[in-house]
Scaffold this motif. Structure first.
Motif, PDB file in Angstrom:
ATOM      1  N   GLY A  48      -8.417  13.482 112.475  1.00 52.95           N
ATOM      2  CA  GLY A  48      -8.379  13.137 113.886  1.00 52.95           C
ATOM      3  C   GLY A  48      -8.945  14.246 114.756  1.00 52.95           C
ATOM      4  N   GLN A  49      -8.554  15.488 114.476  1.00 57.70           N
ATOM      5  CA  GLN A  49      -9.080  16.613 115.241  1.00 57.70           C
ATOM      6  C   GLN A  49     -10.584  16.788 114.996  1.00 57.70           C
ATOM      7  N   ALA A  50     -11.023  16.554 113.748  1.00 52.12           N
ATOM      8  CA  ALA A  50     -12.446  16.667 113.447  1.00 52.12           C
ATOM      9  C   ALA A  50     -13.255  15.620 114.212  1.00 52.12           C
ATOM     10  N   ALA A  51     -12.747  14.388 114.227  1.00 52.39           N
ATOM     11  CA  ALA A  51     -13.426  13.322 114.963  1.00 52.39           C
ATOM     12  C   ALA A  51     -13.439  13.619 116.462  1.00 52.39           C
ATOM     13  N   GLY A  52     -12.328  14.134 116.978  1.00 51.90           N
ATOM     14  CA  GLY A  52     -12.278  14.491 118.390  1.00 51.90           C
ATOM     15  C   GLY A  52     -13.265  15.589 118.725  1.00 51.90           C
ATOM     16  N   SER A  53     -13.375  16.583 117.854  1.00 54.99           N
ATOM     17  CA  SER A  53     -14.309  17.687 118.094  1.00 54.99           C
ATOM     18  C   SER A  53     -15.754  17.203 118.123  1.00 54.99           C
ATOM     19  N   LEU A  54     -16.073  16.229 117.279  1.00 54.87           N
ATOM     20  CA  LEU A  54     -17.449  15.751 117.188  1.00 54.87           C
ATOM     21  C   LEU A  54     -17.784  14.724 118.263  1.00 54.87           C
ATOM     22  N   PHE A  55     -16.859  13.794 118.512  1.00 53.33           N
ATOM     23  CA  PHE A  55     -17.183  12.665 119.386  1.00 53.33           C
ATOM     24  C   PHE A  55     -16.761  12.861 120.840  1.00 53.33           C
ATOM     25  N   LEU A  56     -15.748  13.683 121.092  1.00 52.34           N
ATOM     26  CA  LEU A  56     -15.281  13.847 122.464  1.00 52.34           C
ATOM     27  C   LEU A  56     -16.370  14.383 123.394  1.00 52.34           C
ATOM     28  N   PRO A  57     -17.145  15.388 122.986  1.00 58.41           N
ATOM     29  CA  PRO A  57     -18.228  15.835 123.880  1.00 58.41           C
ATOM     30  C   PRO A  57     -19.247  14.730 124.169  1.00 58.41           C
ATOM     31  N   VAL A  58     -19.539  13.891 123.169  1.00 52.62           N
ATOM     32  CA  VAL A  58     -20.485  12.795 123.381  1.00 52.62           C
ATOM     33  C   VAL A  58     -19.934  11.791 124.380  1.00 52.62           C
ATOM     34  N   ILE A  59     -18.633  11.476 124.246  1.00 47.31           N
ATOM     35  CA  ILE A  59     -18.009  10.514 125.163  1.00 47.31           C
ATOM     36  C   ILE A  59     -18.011  11.058 126.586  1.00 47.31           C
ATOM     37  N   VAL A  60     -17.662  12.340 126.736  1.00 42.91           N
ATOM     38  CA  VAL A  60     -17.653  12.949 128.068  1.00 42.91           C
ATOM     39  C   VAL A  60     -19.058  12.951 128.671  1.00 42.91           C
ATOM     40  N   LEU A  61     -20.056  13.276 127.843  1.00 42.91           N
ATOM     41  CA  LEU A  61     -21.435  13.288 128.344  1.00 42.91           C
ATOM     42  C   LEU A  61     -21.873  11.903 128.780  1.00 42.91           C
ATOM     43  N   LEU A  62     -21.547  10.887 127.987  1.00 50.04           N
ATOM     44  CA  LEU A  62     -21.912   9.521 128.358  1.00 50.04           C
ATOM     45  C   LEU A  62     -21.231   9.104 129.657  1.00 50.04           C
ATOM     46  N   CYS A  63     -19.978   9.507 129.814  1.00 47.68           N
ATOM     47  CA  CYS A  63     -19.266   9.179 131.051  1.00 47.68           C
ATOM     48  C   CYS A  63     -19.915   9.870 132.243  1.00 47.68           C
ATOM     49  N   CYS A  64     -20.280  11.133 132.061  1.00 49.96           N
ATOM     50  CA  CYS A  64     -20.920  11.872 133.157  1.00 49.96           C
ATOM     51  C   CYS A  64     -22.257  11.260 133.547  1.00 49.96           C
ATOM     52  N   LEU A  65     -22.965  10.701 132.559  1.00 48.09           N
ATOM     53  CA  LEU A  65     -24.256  10.076 132.857  1.00 48.09           C
ATOM     54  C   LEU A  65     -24.095   8.664 133.383  1.00 48.09           C
TER      55      LEU A  65
END
Length: 245
Positions: free
Chosen positions: A200-217
């Motif tokens: 879970g932490q590994a998935a969060g580390s990899l995907f959370l930045p992508v999700i935040v970036l998509l939200c910001c865009l």
């Protein structure tokens, strides 16, 4: 038995051959033990080896893509860029030579940008992993991620030029998708092994930045569309309200 015991031990591979051995181990033996061992490698104590690999991979990938694109153009299997097609109309050989020359010139620049993008990407993943109480270092994560990305980026560089060839692009597209999914799986294993926490932490580390970036865009785009369409939507509701008895 005694002859086998007395046989001289072969030295481990060194130099570039050792690099290939590490890359192949990273992509052909996908397990947590593999990446844990890579994280403990002496070269994982600094960033120089990982950045060198990424620079070479970016440079060679750009060169491979350019050469294959030139060959496909010469064979008539790939169309030239519209501007270049007009510039070299009637002289396909000059167009191919131009494409080849550009690939040689820009390949080191592509290598530099590959290192910059890699450092930023791994840095963000590492920062998020530390938020999840990860115990690994940036250099360890960069080393293991580079061992994954280098061979897979070379495979992608070979497949990319064929995306412009009819029918062949279907196969290369599917292969690129498989390579991309496999890369994600390997990266999850690497993050988990380096930082010594759960999936879970590994998935969060990899995907959370992508999700935040998509939200910001996405959010500014949605707000902009709503701002442009706001008067139209308001007028529509006013018309509907006025038409009601």
């Amino acid at each position: 038995m005694s002859e086998q015991m007395n046989a001289p031990m072969l030295p481990p591979p060194a130099g570039v051959s050792a690099w290939f051995s590490i890359w192949m181990t990273a992509v052909t033996k996908p397990n947590e033990q593999t990446f844990a061992a890579l994280a403990e490698h002496p070269d994982a104590r600094s960033n120089s080896r990982a950045f060198t690999w990424v620079f070479l991979a970016g440079t060679v990938s750009a060169l491979i893509s350019g050469v294959l694109q030139a060959i496909l153009q010469l064979a008539g299997l790939s169309a030239q860029t519209p501007g270049l097609a007009d510039l070299f109309a009637g002289n396909a050989e000059r167009g191919v030579a131009f494409t080849f020359g550009v690939a040689i010139c820009i390949s080191p620049i592509a290598g530099v940008f590959a290192v910059i993008g890699f450092a930023i990407g791994v840095g963000i993943i590492h920062w998020v992993a530390k938020m999840f109480n990860g115990t690994g270092s940036f250099s360890q994560l960069a080393y293991t991620m580079a061992a994954i990305s280098v061979p897979l980026s070379l495979v992608t560089a070979v497949l990319a030029p064929f995306s412009t060839v009819n029918f062949v692009n279907i196969c290369t597209g599917l292969l690129s998708l498989v390579v991309g999914i496999y890369a994600i799986v390997l990266e999850l294993m690497a993050i988990k092994s380096v930082h010594k926490f759960g999936w879970g932490q590994a998935a969060g580390s990899l995907f959370l930045p992508v999700i935040v970036l998509l939200c910001c865009l996405t959010i500014p785009f949605v707000l902009g569309v709503m701002r442009l369409l706001g008067p139209t939507i308001g007028n529509t509701f006013s018309t509907i309200q006025n038409s009601l008895p």
